[in-house]
Design an enzyme around this catalytic site. Structure first.
Site, short mmCIF file in Angstrom:
data_model
loop_
_atom_site.label_atom_id
_atom_site.label_comp_id
_atom_site.label_asym_id
_atom_site.label_seq_id
_atom_site.Cartn_x
_atom_site.Cartn_y
_atom_site.Cartn_z
NE ARG A 1 -9.23 13.87 -19.23
CZ ARG A 1 -9.55 14.20 -20.47
NH1 ARG A 1 -9.94 15.45 -20.74
NH2 ARG A 1 -9.48 13.33 -21.45
CB THR B 1 -12.27 19.15 -28.41
OG1 THR B 1 -12.27 18.61 -27.09
CG2 THR B 1 -10.92 19.80 -28.68
N GLY C 1 -11.24 13.90 -29.58
CA GLY C 1 -11.74 12.56 -29.29
C GLY C 1 -11.37 12.10 -27.90
CD GLU C 2 -10.79 6.50 -25.31
OE1 GLU C 2 -10.25 5.84 -24.39
OE2 GLU C 2 -11.32 5.98 -26.31
CG ASP D 1 -6.35 15.07 -26.91
OD1 ASP D 1 -6.30 15.55 -28.06
OD2 ASP D 1 -7.41 14.91 -26.30
#
Length: 326
Positions: A224, A196, A247-248, A227
């Site tokens: 899906r 990202t 990140g996650e 964030d």
């Protein structure tokens, strides 16, 4: 401190075995984008114009998981997300599920400037893009051969890939080590970088802005949304600061990570560094990620709890950094 400041990121969660050439290529790409932003700031461009400009540049680089080079879904398709926020007005725009818009971040800007809404997705976002003259390309533009291979590997390992760069040590060991891999809702995630992209800016007038763009996860379920397009999670800007996270995604969403940085500064009166440290090391809990942030007084901070994060930053007083590791 005062003056303008800018930071860019190319993803958190760097595998130490990532080939040196890849590391250098990503750093050079970030440095090039950083210089583009610096030049615009020196020409008195506004913060929101600069973050769009910089992220557009990164979206066109197949090294990163945004725009050209985006991760592929479980169906082998592209679903890109992006968001932008102008801290001086708190106006924002976000898009999800794009498959033909060449620069997702610029469509997010159009949503902010030309629509009555803050967020458009999938067919509605694509139709809005055509209506407003956004550059449209065939979906094949975004698909690179490396990601086709990566999707096949992810399916064989029954894994969602946190990022999309091929590991240097080969895939055959990953499936056998699944229990040691990071988990996302019980599903193994492989950690490789870069991924990202994002940019945060405070301009010479103290105006803050943030922008983030991503292709998501390799082998993700169709539909899906992570964030990156969510205001307050992956992107946030106000009159105090601007934040872009990476990140996650599921953990960042749960933590409302970007907004937390601003809230800590606003309600507790703490510094940008203190707010970033708290958000990363306390609010993110068991999730993995990082963020870049600027404050209206010209400070710039990068924070992460992963092995590393691709980032570059600069301030008006001449300070400049490019880094991967802690």
């Amino acid at each position: 401190m005062g003056g303008w400041a800018i930071a860019v990121h190319g993803g958190a969660g760097i595998d130490p075995s990532l080939p040196l050439q890849r590391q250098e290529e990503a750093c050079q790409a970030l440095l090039s984008a950083l210089h583009l932003g610096i030049s615009a700031l020196r020409s008195a461009s506004s913060a929101v114009d600069v973050v769009e400009l910089v992220v557009r540049e990164l979206e066109l680089n197949p090294l990163f998981n945004s725009g050209c080079g985006s991760a592929l879904t479980a169906q082998g398709t592209v679903e890109m997300d992006a968001s932008i926020m102008d801290g001086s007005t708190r106006k924002c725009g976000a898009v999800s599920g794009l498959s033909t818009v060449k620069n997702p971040i610029s469509l997010a800007r159009l949503v902010m400037d030309k629509s009555p809404h803050a967020y458009l997705a999938f067919d509605g976002a694509e139709a809005f893009a055509r209506q407003h003259g956004a550059e449209i390309v065939d979906t094949s533009f975004f698909i690179i051969e490396e990601n086709v291979i990566r999707l096949k590997q992810a399916k064989e390992a029954k894994s969602i890939q946190f990022d999309y760069r091929l590991p240097s040590k080969g895939w055959d060991t990953c499936a056998s080590e699944a229990e040691q891999m990071v988990q996302m809702n019980g599903v193994p995630i492989s950690l490789y970088s870069p991924e990202t992209v994002g940019c945060v800016v405070v301009d010479a007038l103290g105006r803050c802005a943030a922008a983030t763009s991503t292709g998501g996860l390799i082998n993700k379920m169709c539909g899906r949304i992570g964030d990156s397009p969510l205001i307050g999670a992956g992107t946030y800007a106000c009159n105090i600061c601007a934040v872009s996270a990476t990140g996650e995604g599921e953990a960042i969403i749960r933590a409302t990570l970007a907004r937390d940085v601003a809230a800590l500064m606003e309600f507790k009166g703490i510094s940008l560094k203190e707010a970033v440290d708290c958000a990363i090391h306390e609010r993110l809990e068991d999730g993995k990620g990082g963020l870049i942030a600027v404050s209206n007084d010209g400070h710039v901070i990068c924070g992460f709890n992963t092995t590393g994060m691709f980032r570059a930053l600069a301030t008006e007083d001449g300070h400049m950094e490019v880094g991967l590791w802690d």
